[in-house]
Enzyme design. Sequence first.
Site, mmCIF file in Angstrom:
data_model
loop_
_atom_site.group_PDB
_atom_site.id
_atom_site.type_symbol
_atom_site.label_atom_id
_atom_site.label_comp_id
_atom_site.label_asym_id
_atom_site.label_seq_id
_atom_site.Cartn_x
_atom_site.Cartn_y
_atom_site.Cartn_z
ATOM 1 N N LYS A 206 0.856 -1.202 0.000
ATOM 2 C CA LYS A 206 0.000 0.000 0.000
ATOM 3 C C LYS A 206 0.883 1.240 0.000
ATOM 4 O O LYS A 206 1.486 1.579 1.015
ATOM 5 C CB LYS A 206 -0.908 0.054 1.234
ATOM 6 C CG LYS A 206 -1.880 1.224 1.137
ATOM 7 C CD LYS A 206 -2.523 1.597 2.457
ATOM 8 C CE LYS A 206 -1.937 2.839 3.078
ATOM 9 N NZ LYS A 206 -1.946 4.062 2.258
ATOM 10 N N GLU B 211 9.493 2.133 11.022
ATOM 11 C CA GLU B 211 10.435 3.254 10.905
ATOM 12 C C GLU B 211 9.607 4.520 11.057
ATOM 13 O O GLU B 211 8.812 4.847 10.179
ATOM 14 C CB GLU B 211 11.123 3.255 9.535
ATOM 15 C CG GLU B 211 12.207 2.238 9.371
ATOM 16 C CD GLU B 211 13.258 2.278 10.447
ATOM 17 O OE1 GLU B 211 13.478 3.354 11.052
ATOM 18 O OE2 GLU B 211 13.860 1.231 10.698
ATOM 19 N N CYS C 292 12.815 11.798 7.275
ATOM 20 C CA CYS C 292 12.896 11.313 8.665
ATOM 21 C C CYS C 292 14.262 11.653 9.230
ATOM 22 O O CYS C 292 14.423 11.790 10.436
ATOM 23 C CB CYS C 292 12.744 9.808 8.746
ATOM 24 S SG CYS C 292 11.395 9.188 7.804
ATOM 25 N N GLU D 136 8.712 16.404 16.160
ATOM 26 C CA GLU D 136 9.035 16.402 14.729
ATOM 27 C C GLU D 136 8.126 17.388 13.994
ATOM 28 O O GLU D 136 6.908 17.321 14.108
ATOM 29 C CB GLU D 136 8.846 14.994 14.154
ATOM 30 C CG GLU D 136 9.360 14.867 12.743
ATOM 31 C CD GLU D 136 9.275 13.452 12.206
ATOM 32 O OE1 GLU D 136 8.198 12.848 12.298
ATOM 33 O OE2 GLU D 136 10.290 12.954 11.682
HETATM 34 C C1 UN1 Z 1 13.571 9.024 5.038
HETATM 35 O O1 UN1 Z 1 13.678 10.207 5.265
HETATM 36 O O2 UN1 Z 1 12.566 8.402 5.427
HETATM 37 O O3 UN1 Z 1 19.397 9.092 4.484
HETATM 38 C C2 UN1 Z 1 14.548 8.254 4.232
HETATM 39 C C3 UN1 Z 1 18.584 9.705 3.790
HETATM 40 C C4 UN1 Z 1 17.944 9.001 2.625
HETATM 41 C C5 UN1 Z 1 16.743 8.231 3.076
HETATM 42 C C6 UN1 Z 1 15.788 9.019 3.909
HETATM 43 N N1 UN1 Z 1 18.905 8.124 2.013
HETATM 44 O O4 UN1 Z 1 18.286 10.870 4.022
#
Ligand code: UN1
Length: 498
Positions: A178, A253, A287, A388
């Site tokens: 999804k 995650e 993230c 965040e």
């Molecule tokens: C994310 O932000 O969920 O290290 C992934 C990084 C990328 C992946 C980010 N290679 O910023």
Amino acid sequence: MAKALLEVEKLANYINGEWAEGKEFTSVINPATGEQVVQVPLSGGKAVNEAVQAAKVAQKEWALTPAPQRAEVLYEVGRIMKERKEHLAKLLTLENGKVLEEARGEVQEGIDMAFYMAGEGRRLFGQTTNAELKDKFAMSMRAPIGVVGIITPWNFPIAIATWKSFPAIVAGNAVIWKPATETPIMAFELAKIYEEAGLPKGVINVVYGSGSTVGDAMVHHDDIRVISFTGSNETGSHIAAECGRQLKKVSLELGGKNAVIVMDDADIDLAVEGIIWSAFGTSGQRCTACSRVIVHEDVKEQLEQRLLTEMEKLTIGNGLDEDVKVGPIINDAGMEKIKKYMEIGKQEGAKLLAGGYPLTEGNLAKGNYFAPTLFSDVTGDMRIAQEEIFGPVVSLIPVKSFEEAIEVNNNVTYGLSSSIFTSDVNRVFKAQRDLDTGIVYVNAGTTGAEIHLPFGGTKGTGNGHRDSGVQALDVFTEWKAVYVDYSGKLQRAQIDVD
Ligand code: UN1
């Protein structure tokens, strides 16, 4: 533009190797222009169930296909992605807004993952070991789990899908996927690539729809034995609770509140570059984005000035324009959240040095743009330093020592990425030991994880699993211990040992 790149106006689910037309749809909006790019189906539990039934049948055959042959499909997927890199990158910018250079980087991340995981087809190592009894053999091996569910976010719509689906597939599972409804085009394109690469029907199935319908049906389906999710903490903990009740494996995650530490002995120019890139790249919607800068008080003024100068130079706009460095925010809800934190920061007494407002001049009015923002004189316990924000917002926190910097870094509920700029080798080694995040950078910003290393975080960032790297295989396999007794008699472990 969308019409030239996409041959359809409505996307279709991909179930059992067929394109299944939807009934209800919602619009996918280009965040840079506010224009509709395509329509995406809003499916329900019925589509999930159809996909699972197909996946169950396909998985039996797929698991019996030798892993090196399974890997051949991934080599082909990687080859096609490479050939189509520019096309995929443009579509990615259209649906997500990230600037073209970053979109190309994200597609490259997927290509790297394809070749890396294809190599696993000839590894997938288990272990042989000694048995405690004579004429007995012992080994451990990876076994596929069956049908697995992956739920992917809008901020890395293709890279994260490859981190999850490639290890699942090479290990002999079938997948129900999804994608986020904001960014479904990458899933459509990747499904086409899987088909062209010769993946047997039913091994991957794409079902579009909302979290509360499709996601929920996946989480509650008895025959989906793993859920791998990347997204918000709120949704992640809900999924974990539901999976927990069903004893279903779940890999999460979630968020981050990543910091760059700048010590008094740092190369300040380099630190500025690292902060600008990791805080304002992808408009802070990673993230891994840097959202805190923990700076030694002796270099605070200097760093502030240098950051303000570089922030002025950032070009903001439609990511299809190669000169643009910072693209739009994904949607109105994203904008509202960022705006809310502007008020919170001011109320908490942080000093707003730059930005703090949406950009609405000229063409920018049509999309969702937010000015790169810098708060200073922030303390570690303020909400803008703890929560965040997922936007181009940095909070500068002054500290008096290295020890205090580490403490401030670790004093958040998240634990994804951290970074330190210093020229002192002793501090480098102490920092990589004491920073409590899953990813640590030295003399680089907080973003830029490479696919052959484990990706994930500690504490509130997840539940101990990792995406990408060889560690991703642990999410999509069971460890099986096998004992072969060739003594021809009953030998009892722990008893007949003398
Ligand atoms: C994310 O932000 O969920 O290290 C992934 C990084 C990328 C992946 C980010 N290679 O910023």
